[in-house]
Every structure is written in structure tokens, then in C-alpha cells.
Design a protein around this motif. Sequence first.
Motif, PDB file in Angstrom:
ATOM      1  N   UNK A  25       6.264 -25.809 -16.317  1.00 60.91           N
ATOM      2  CA  UNK A  25       5.255 -26.749 -16.829  1.00 60.91           C
ATOM      3  C   UNK A  25       4.482 -27.390 -15.677  1.00 60.91           C
ATOM      4  N   UNK A  26       5.196 -27.816 -14.642  1.00 55.25           N
ATOM      5  CA  UNK A  26       4.535 -28.393 -13.473  1.00 55.25           C
ATOM      6  C   UNK A  26       3.630 -27.345 -12.819  1.00 55.25           C
ATOM      7  N   UNK A  27       4.100 -26.114 -12.739  1.00 53.60           N
ATOM      8  CA  UNK A  27       3.281 -25.052 -12.155  1.00 53.60           C
ATOM      9  C   UNK A  27       2.031 -24.779 -12.966  1.00 53.60           C
ATOM     10  N   UNK A  28       2.161 -24.808 -14.288  1.00 55.19           N
ATOM     11  CA  UNK A  28       0.978 -24.605 -15.138  1.00 55.19           C
ATOM     12  C   UNK A  28      -0.037 -25.721 -14.950  1.00 55.19           C
ATOM     13  N   UNK A  29       0.450 -26.959 -14.843  1.00 56.23           N
ATOM     14  CA  UNK A  29      -0.444 -28.102 -14.626  1.00 56.23           C
ATOM     15  C   UNK A  29      -1.194 -27.951 -13.302  1.00 56.23           C
ATOM     16  N   UNK A  30      -0.471 -27.633 -12.242  1.00 54.79           N
ATOM     17  CA  UNK A  30      -1.125 -27.490 -10.940  1.00 54.79           C
ATOM     18  C   UNK A  30      -1.997 -26.243 -10.861  1.00 54.79           C
ATOM     19  N   UNK A  31      -1.684 -25.216 -11.654  1.00 50.62           N
ATOM     20  CA  UNK A  31      -2.546 -24.035 -11.683  1.00 50.62           C
ATOM     21  C   UNK A  31      -3.888 -24.392 -12.302  1.00 50.62           C
ATOM     22  N   UNK A  32      -3.873 -25.138 -13.389  1.00 47.90           N
ATOM     23  CA  UNK A  32      -5.113 -25.545 -14.048  1.00 47.90           C
ATOM     24  C   UNK A  32      -5.923 -26.463 -13.134  1.00 47.90           C
ATOM     25  N   UNK A  33      -5.240 -27.308 -12.390  1.00 42.06           N
ATOM     26  CA  UNK A  33      -5.932 -28.221 -11.475  1.00 42.06           C
ATOM     27  C   UNK A  33      -6.291 -27.544 -10.149  1.00 42.06           C
ATOM     28  N   UNK A  34      -5.886 -26.272  -9.991  1.00 40.97           N
ATOM     29  CA  UNK A  34      -6.192 -25.465  -8.802  1.00 40.97           C
ATOM     30  C   UNK A  34      -5.669 -26.117  -7.518  1.00 40.97           C
ATOM     31  N   UNK A  36      -2.945 -25.549  -4.890  1.00 42.13           N
ATOM     32  CA  UNK A  36      -2.016 -24.541  -4.407  1.00 42.13           C
ATOM     33  C   UNK A  36      -0.685 -25.150  -3.949  1.00 42.13           C
ATOM     34  N   UNK A  37      -0.733 -26.295  -3.327  1.00 39.79           N
ATOM     35  CA  UNK A  37       0.502 -26.922  -2.850  1.00 39.79           C
ATOM     36  C   UNK A  37       1.407 -27.301  -4.029  1.00 39.79           C
ATOM     37  N   UNK A  38       0.828 -27.783  -5.115  1.00 45.34           N
ATOM     38  CA  UNK A  38       1.605 -28.117  -6.299  1.00 45.34           C
ATOM     39  C   UNK A  38       2.218 -26.891  -6.953  1.00 45.34           C
ATOM     40  N   UNK A  39       1.466 -25.766  -6.958  1.00 47.80           N
ATOM     41  CA  UNK A  39       1.993 -24.514  -7.506  1.00 47.80           C
ATOM     42  C   UNK A  39       3.183 -24.045  -6.667  1.00 47.80           C
ATOM     43  N   UNK A  40       3.067 -24.154  -5.345  1.00 48.38           N
ATOM     44  CA  UNK A  40       4.165 -23.764  -4.466  1.00 48.38           C
ATOM     45  C   UNK A  40       5.381 -24.666  -4.691  1.00 48.38           C
ATOM     46  N   UNK A  44       9.388 -23.913  -6.094  1.00 47.74           N
ATOM     47  CA  UNK A  44      10.629 -24.476  -5.555  1.00 47.74           C
ATOM     48  C   UNK A  44      11.483 -25.110  -6.643  1.00 47.74           C
ATOM     49  N   UNK A  45      10.841 -25.738  -7.639  1.00 49.06           N
ATOM     50  CA  UNK A  45      11.585 -26.328  -8.757  1.00 49.06           C
ATOM     51  C   UNK A  45      12.264 -25.226  -9.571  1.00 49.06           C
ATOM     52  N   UNK A  46      11.559 -24.125  -9.799  1.00 50.58           N
ATOM     53  CA  UNK A  46      12.151 -22.997 -10.535  1.00 50.58           C
ATOM     54  C   UNK A  46      13.355 -22.441  -9.765  1.00 50.58           C
ATOM     55  N   UNK A  47      13.197 -22.259  -8.450  1.00 48.24           N
ATOM     56  CA  UNK A  47      14.308 -21.759  -7.632  1.00 48.24           C
ATOM     57  C   UNK A  47      15.477 -22.745  -7.655  1.00 48.24           C
TER      58      UNK A  47
END
Length: 105
Positions: A25-34, A36-40, A44-47
Motif C-alpha cells: 500500500x505504501x509502495x502504491x501511494x509513492x508510485x502514484x506520487x512518483x 522513487x525514494x518512497x517506493x524503495x 524494504x517494508x515488504x522485505x
Amino acid sequence: MAGNYHHGNSPAAWTGVVIIIIGFCVGGLFTVRAELLGVAASCGIVALGVIVGLVMRAMGLGQEPAAPARPAARAGAEPTVVAVQAEEGAPVAPATSAPAEATAG
């Protein structure tokens, strides 16, 4: 077998999956907001969710491993012999599960 298998319904599985879903969910939010650091960071949260689930399972909070399946026939084991009768009164000829070797004749 179905009575002993609880389909991952354990504290380790639930905790790991919840952390992984939060990461997605956090990755999807940061993907929409473009961003890259948030997606990365979400990767890490998934791992972290995977690691937490595995550590909790190692602590005994997960499902017990399934019993190994019944072993298959060993290589080089004796073939099964089956009696075959072609017709009434015909002699019985043994048949094996192993392939017959070709003979030169």
C-alpha cells in the motif's frame, strides 16, 4: 491430512502478510506520487515482512512442516511381478512393470 493442515493460519503468517500488505500500500501511494525514494522504502517494508514471518516461524509461532510424502520406488528396486492370463486355459505368463529388453533374434 486436511485435519492437520491449517492453511497458514498462524501468528507468523498473519503478521508477515499484514506487514507485506502495508508495504504494498505504501509502495502504491509513492508510485502514484512518483517518489522513487518512497517506493524503495516500501520494498524494504515488504522485505521486512518476509523476514519477520520467517523469524516468527523459527520461534515456533508458525505452522509445523508437513510430513514428507511416501517415498517413491528406489532406483534398482525389484520390479513388481503380475500374473497375466490371456485366455481360458492358457498358461500364465509373468509380466513386470520394468520395460522388457530388446533381444536380437
